[in-house]
Scaffold this motif. Sequence first.
Motif, PDB file in Angstrom:
ATOM      1  N   LEU A 270      27.228  24.540 -29.827  1.00 46.69           N
ATOM      2  CA  LEU A 270      29.078  23.725 -29.127  1.00 46.69           C
ATOM      3  C   LEU A 270      30.089  25.163 -28.894  1.00 46.69           C
ATOM      4  CD1 LEU A 270      30.462  21.337 -30.883  1.00 46.69           C
ATOM      5  CD2 LEU A 270      31.972  23.363 -30.768  1.00 46.69           C
ATOM      6  N   ILE A 271      30.201  24.695 -28.056  1.00 44.38           N
ATOM      7  CA  ILE A 271      31.172  25.380 -26.879  1.00 44.38           C
ATOM      8  C   ILE A 271      32.704  25.097 -26.768  1.00 44.38           C
ATOM      9  CG2 ILE A 271      32.592  26.510 -24.720  1.00 44.38           C
ATOM     10  CD1 ILE A 271      29.065  26.722 -23.764  1.00 44.38           C
TER      11      ILE A 271
ATOM     12  N   PRO B  87      41.456  19.643 -24.636  1.00 46.32           N
ATOM     13  CA  PRO B  87      40.806  20.326 -24.655  1.00 46.32           C
ATOM     14  C   PRO B  87      39.607  19.495 -24.519  1.00 46.32           C
ATOM     15  CG  PRO B  87      41.205  19.296 -27.098  1.00 46.32           C
ATOM     16  CD  PRO B  87      41.997  18.893 -25.888  1.00 46.32           C
ATOM     17  N   VAL B  88      38.388  20.641 -24.613  1.00 45.74           N
ATOM     18  CA  VAL B  88      36.313  19.251 -24.449  1.00 45.74           C
ATOM     19  C   VAL B  88      35.965  20.518 -25.041  1.00 45.74           C
ATOM     20  CG1 VAL B  88      33.966  19.091 -23.089  1.00 45.74           C
ATOM     21  CG2 VAL B  88      36.526  19.379 -21.652  1.00 45.74           C
ATOM     22  N   MET B  89      34.981  19.509 -26.537  1.00 47.62           N
ATOM     23  CA  MET B  89      33.272  20.296 -27.048  1.00 47.62           C
ATOM     24  C   MET B  89      32.486  19.664 -26.695  1.00 47.62           C
ATOM     25  SD  MET B  89      35.186  21.308 -29.636  1.00 47.62           S
ATOM     26  CE  MET B  89      37.255  21.298 -29.514  1.00 47.62           C
ATOM     27  N   SER B  90      31.867  21.385 -25.897  1.00 47.19           N
ATOM     28  CA  SER B  90      30.394  20.134 -25.203  1.00 47.19           C
ATOM     29  C   SER B  90      29.008  20.669 -26.347  1.00 47.19           C
ATOM     30  CB  SER B  90      30.527  21.411 -24.911  1.00 47.19           C
ATOM     31  OG  SER B  90      30.849  20.551 -23.155  1.00 47.19           O
ATOM     32  N   ILE B  91      27.773  19.903 -26.801  1.00 43.41           N
ATOM     33  CA  ILE B  91      27.046  20.565 -26.746  1.00 43.41           C
ATOM     34  C   ILE B  91      25.654  21.213 -25.728  1.00 43.41           C
ATOM     35  CG2 ILE B  91      24.715  19.807 -28.300  1.00 43.41           C
ATOM     36  CD1 ILE B  91      27.223  19.970 -30.013  1.00 43.41           C
ATOM     37  N   TYR B  92      25.472  22.243 -26.232  1.00 44.93           N
ATOM     38  CA  TYR B  92      24.134  22.621 -25.537  1.00 44.93           C
ATOM     39  C   TYR B  92      22.361  22.698 -26.099  1.00 44.93           C
ATOM     40  CZ  TYR B  92      27.512  23.212 -20.717  1.00 44.93           C
ATOM     41  OH  TYR B  92      28.322  23.486 -19.835  1.00 44.93           O
TER      42      TYR B  92
ATOM     43  N   GLU C 131      25.835  16.203 -24.304  1.00 46.97           N
ATOM     44  CA  GLU C 131      27.006  15.664 -24.622  1.00 46.97           C
ATOM     45  C   GLU C 131      28.079  16.610 -25.331  1.00 46.97           C
ATOM     46  OE1 GLU C 131      27.671  12.324 -28.042  1.00 46.97           O
ATOM     47  OE2 GLU C 131      26.132  13.408 -28.319  1.00 46.97           O
ATOM     48  N   GLU C 132      29.384  15.827 -25.046  1.00 43.84           N
ATOM     49  CA  GLU C 132      30.526  16.471 -24.983  1.00 43.84           C
ATOM     50  C   GLU C 132      31.134  15.679 -25.205  1.00 43.84           C
ATOM     51  OE1 GLU C 132      30.781  18.462 -21.349  1.00 43.84           O
ATOM     52  OE2 GLU C 132      33.028  17.021 -20.397  1.00 43.84           O
ATOM     53  N   LEU C 133      32.630  15.937 -25.978  1.00 39.18           N
ATOM     54  CA  LEU C 133      33.895  14.981 -26.338  1.00 39.18           C
ATOM     55  C   LEU C 133      35.386  15.303 -25.297  1.00 39.18           C
ATOM     56  CD1 LEU C 133      33.457  15.408 -30.122  1.00 39.18           C
ATOM     57  CD2 LEU C 133      33.510  13.358 -28.853  1.00 39.18           C
ATOM     58  N   GLY C 134      36.168  15.264 -25.094  1.00 36.50           N
ATOM     59  CA  GLY C 134      37.441  15.479 -23.980  1.00 36.50           C
ATOM     60  C   GLY C 134      38.444  14.962 -24.833  1.00 36.50           C
ATOM     61  N   LYS C 135      39.232  15.704 -25.116  1.00 35.68           N
ATOM     62  CA  LYS C 135      40.501  15.204 -24.662  1.00 35.68           C
ATOM     63  C   LYS C 135      41.019  14.520 -25.550  1.00 35.68           C
ATOM     64  CE  LYS C 135      42.068  16.003 -20.001  1.00 35.68           C
ATOM     65  NZ  LYS C 135      42.948  15.366 -18.769  1.00 35.68           N
ATOM     66  N   ASP C 136      41.074  12.927 -25.869  1.00 37.49           N
ATOM     67  CA  ASP C 136      42.076  12.590 -27.219  1.00 37.49           C
ATOM     68  C   ASP C 136      40.682  12.418 -28.278  1.00 37.49           C
ATOM     69  OD1 ASP C 136      44.469  12.256 -25.681  1.00 37.49           O
ATOM     70  OD2 ASP C 136      43.347   9.910 -24.507  1.00 37.49           O
TER      71      ASP C 136
END
Length: 107
Positions: A21-22, A75-80, A87-92
């Motif tokens: 997770l980043i 913010p962004v949460m990324s899975i590598y 996959e990633e989640l962004g902002k809201d």
Amino acid sequence: MIELTLENFDQEVVEQDKPVLIDWWGESCENCIALMPAVEELSEKYGEQMHFTKFNTSQKGVRRFCIKHRIMGLPVMSIYIKGEKVEELGKDDCTKENIEALIQRHI
């Protein structure tokens, strides 16, 4: 959580056996800073199953690197997995509940 830099990115993300997770954050991003305690808590909870890292996009000389990884807002949460973003989640969408669900999908 491991603080990522251009120098250790490959070692900490690309060469990891576990999913990574980043937490992409910036020093002037209030939402990023507000999320940090929740991400740290998730790191303690899931740290055996996933490698938790954070990348400060405010570092000097990282603009092109962030664009290469398609980090255009925070913010962004990324899975590598094996060096590839899966996959990633962004902002809201970056809430503790959504981040935990993201983690659970990849462990």
